[in-house]
Design an enzyme around this catalytic site. Structure first.
Site, mmCIF file in Angstrom:
data_model
loop_
_atom_site.group_PDB
_atom_site.id
_atom_site.type_symbol
_atom_site.label_atom_id
_atom_site.label_comp_id
_atom_site.label_asym_id
_atom_site.label_seq_id
_atom_site.Cartn_x
_atom_site.Cartn_y
_atom_site.Cartn_z
ATOM 1 N N GLU A 74 71.986 53.071 34.056
ATOM 2 C CA GLU A 74 72.357 51.567 33.682
ATOM 3 C C GLU A 74 73.945 51.484 33.392
ATOM 4 O O GLU A 74 74.810 50.534 33.921
ATOM 5 C CB GLU A 74 71.702 50.963 32.712
ATOM 6 C CG GLU A 74 70.324 50.781 33.033
ATOM 7 C CD GLU A 74 69.877 50.146 34.110
ATOM 8 O OE1 GLU A 74 70.561 48.867 34.219
ATOM 9 O OE2 GLU A 74 69.078 50.284 34.950
ATOM 10 N N SER A 344 14.168 29.251 39.487
ATOM 11 C CA SER A 344 13.775 27.890 39.493
ATOM 12 C C SER A 344 14.401 26.696 38.605
ATOM 13 O O SER A 344 13.902 25.390 38.778
ATOM 14 C CB SER A 344 12.272 27.983 39.174
ATOM 15 O OG SER A 344 11.502 28.544 40.167
#
Length: 686
Positions: A74, A344
């Site tokens: 950096e 169902s």
């Protein structure tokens, strides 16, 4: 020319003289977001901001090689520069003038620290100028080591890790003092673009940047060339194994996930939740939730290994989710929101569609075997009521009567799908896609038997709509969201709902469902409390086994759906080895959850006085008395089964997660090249 030089200098030194540089500890803002139950007192989960897990470390705790890796990545002139880069500022200024968002770069470590900790990253010339002023002053007031220490403790490394200490644990699960030079270079390499340079997801690009860092370390005499040649890219941890920013246990973790999803849909981002110190009040009732989880755990003791269950309880009057159980793994697969074959239980939507078209509960339907396309549908065990009312057919869950009812609808099975969607069944589900349809976009007659997939939440919501007289409330987990200042960001307490079916239709379905809990192995609610219920099962191909079992039921105050099955769609059995039906364990869980949830609450009655009862002369109505094969208590073996879906979807299984549900085997004695017969034959006739 003099003006162009003097004016910026005067502005710079004026700003310089009035700017205050804070201490590093003044810059940290740790605000935890809390997810609370509806009482605003019971904590379900907390979301700790990444900075909240940050641990400040002294510079001398960071290995020299790691510090040098960061400098190589950096700012290789960090210890000699004045804290800022004039050339970098010039590039940013030109980029601003020319509208180049990507312009800039060359920021020093001091500038990066100031940007991240103080001025933000807004793309503007004024912001860059402020960064320059503060950086220059900081370089004079702080030592280089103090700046580097502050930078290492606050910079973002990805994986929700702010600071070098958090990053060491997130990537390597070790203390920062134990990092090797190669590991330090991995962390340094991520700073430029944390998300896209994570080696777990982009190894090639990450390793390229890592090589750049190591070469830079050689360039600044931080690493010997011989050590550089021997360097091997280190192994990093799976990010899922080291994530620690969310604190939730058991099914509360699944609730947290649903809350985050809901907030995102409302425009509140996960970043706001992670860092904004929000107070999120949910609809979860703490007593109902605790009782439901306890009841589930008790009922699941001694059951088949690998058996799973899901429970969703919804308030019919508000749509608020009052209790939720999708599993005990806080980051596991959530069955309560998953697509599952509904059996169902889906017959209630066929009945609602029929009543909506002017039919009556008392209309008579034949229950003998019936054809759908080229396939014959029968009732389990040859059950029959002869010709009886559709209300009686619902109680006995007769497949044949409901196939005839579906065929009698004006739009056939599409009317069933449309009614289900109106009442609250989702039109699409993760892992399923569009629901309630074949590949051609249309449903088959078997929709009434629950051949497609819906979630427990959908089923509880749809029944809640019917229980609320046909007024739909959007199901939701979040009542209210407030920020750290007490400002309300979201308020879901004022939803008036939407009428989706008439009160007569809704009450008619509820009236037909009221005898079913007692009829299903005597699972009536305590104290004579009325309920509207429906059981359901889905069979595993032609094996004679069931793979999904349901109990769906409500009172005017609470609608609850219970599903029992396995992650893989395997056969399910009760505790003594028999085939499981909805009237067994699911009904027992439902009764236990409902009884405990509604304990000490008023017994409310359904308003079924306006139930649909008009005459209907559709194609399959006929004479005869209602009743037929009704019994005092329906044995489990008589519950009707639904066919397996033609193309069942496997639920997404994030690691670690249960194995995906497999397509239901289909087979038996069937005519060749008859897909519909293949689907039904041998499924309805074990």
């Amino acid at each position: 020319m003099a003006v162009m030089i003097i004016v910026p200098l005067v502005a710079f030194f004026t700003a310089y003289s009035v700017t205050k540089v804070p201490e590093p500890e003044e810059l940290v803002n740790n605000q935890i977001s809390y997810i609370m139950a509806s009482d605003n007192n019971t904590e379900l989960a907390r979301i700790v901001p990444p900075e909240g897990n940050r641990q400040n470390v002294k510079l001398d705790e960071v290995p020299m090689s790691v510090r040098q890796a960061v400098l190589a990545a950096e700012d290789r002139e960090f210890y000699s520069n004045p804290g800022f880069s004039v050339s970098g500022f010039a590039r940013a200024a030109v980029g601003q003038v020319l509208g180049r968002e990507g312009a800039g770069g060359g920021s020093t470590i001091t500038q990066q620290y100031v940007k991240n900790a103080l001025v933000g990253d807004e793309f503007s010339l004024s912001r860059k100028a402020k960064e320059l002023v503060i950086s220059a002053k900081m370089a004079r007031e702080w030592s280089k080591d103090e700046i580097l220490e502050a930078y290492l403790n606050t910079i973002y490394f990805g994986r929700n890790s702010y600071g070098i200490s958090a990053a060491a644990h997130a990537y390597f699960d070790k203390d920062v003092k134990d990092l090797t030079p190669e590991e330090g270079a991995v962390l340094a390499a991520t700073i430029q673009a944390p998300s896209s340079l994570d080696p777990w997801t982009n190894r090639e690009r990450a390793e390229s940047r890592w090589n750049y860092v190591l070469d830079g370390m050689v360039g600044i005499n931080a690493m010997k060339e011989s050590d550089r040649r021997k360097a091997v890219y280190p192994k990093v941890k799976d990010p899922a194994e080291t994530a620690e920013n969310t604190q939730a246990v058991g099914t509360n973790g699944l609730i947290k996930t649903k809350v985050i999803e809901e907030l995102e849909q409302a425009g509140i981002t996960e970043e706001q939740v992670n860092t904004g110190g929000l107070k999120i009040t949910t609809t979860i009732d703490p007593k109902m939730q605790a009782d439901a989880v306890d009841e589930i755990h008790k009922k699941m003791e001694g059951q088949q290994q690998g058996l799973r269950t899901a429970v969703a309880s919804v308030d019919p009057k508000t749509g608020g989710v009052r209790a939720w159980y999708g599993g005990d793994d806080p980051v596991g697969f959530d069955f309560a929101g998953a697509g599952l074959q509904s059996g169902s239980t889906f017959k209630i939507f066929t009945l609602a569609a029929y009543l909506d078209q002017g039919g009556s509960l008392y209309d008579q339907f034949d229950s003998s075997p019936v054809m759908t396309g080229d396939a014959q549908v029968n009732n389990d065990g040859g059950a029959s009521c002869g010709t009886c009312s559709i209300a009686e057919a619902l109680k006995q869950s007769l497949n044949t009567s409901f196939i005839r009812l579906t065929q009698a609808l004006k739009g056939g099975p599409q009317d069933v799908a449309d009614m289900a969607h109106r009442l609250g069944v989702a039109e699409s589900l993760p892992g399923v896609g569009k629901t309630l349809q074949e590949k051609n976009g249309k449903p088959a007659d078997g929709i009434t038997l629950g051949m497609y997939q819906s979630s427990p939440l959908d089923m509880a919501t749809a029944l809640a709509t019917l229980s609320n007289g046909g007024t739909y409330h959007r199901p939701h987990f979040v009542q209210k969201v407030e920020n750290s200042n007490g400002d309300v960001l979201l308020d879901n307490t004022k939803d008036e709902g939407d009428r989706v079916v008439s009160e007569e239709v809704a009450n008619g379905v509820i009236q037909a469902m009221q005898p079913i809990a007692a009829y299903s192995n005597g699972n009536s609610l305590a104290g004579g409390r009325p309920s509207a219920a429906k059981t359901g099962t889905a069979q595993l191909g032609d094996t004679g086994e069931n793979k999904d079992a349901w109990m769906l039921g409500s009172t005017p105050q609470l609608s609850t759906a219970v599903w029992v099955g396995t992650a893989e769609g395997k056969p399910i059995h009760n505790s003594y080895g028999g085939i499981m039906y909805g009237s067994g364990l699911p009904a027992q869980i439902w009764k236990g959850v409902m009884d405990r949830s509604l304990e000490n609450t008023e017994i409310e009655q359904f308003n079924t006085g306006a139930a649909a009862s008009s005459g209907y002369t559709g194609g399959y109505a006929g004479g005869g008395n209602a009743g037929g094969a009704a019994g005092a208590g329906q044995p489990e073996e008589q519950e009707q089964e639904s066919p397996a879906p033609a193309s069942p979807a496997s639920p997404p299984s994030p690691a670690p997660a249960p194995a995906p549900r497999q397509p239901a085997p289909q087979g038996g004695n069937r005519p060749p090249n008859n897909d519909l017969q293949n689907l039904l034959d041998g499924i309805l006739n074990p």
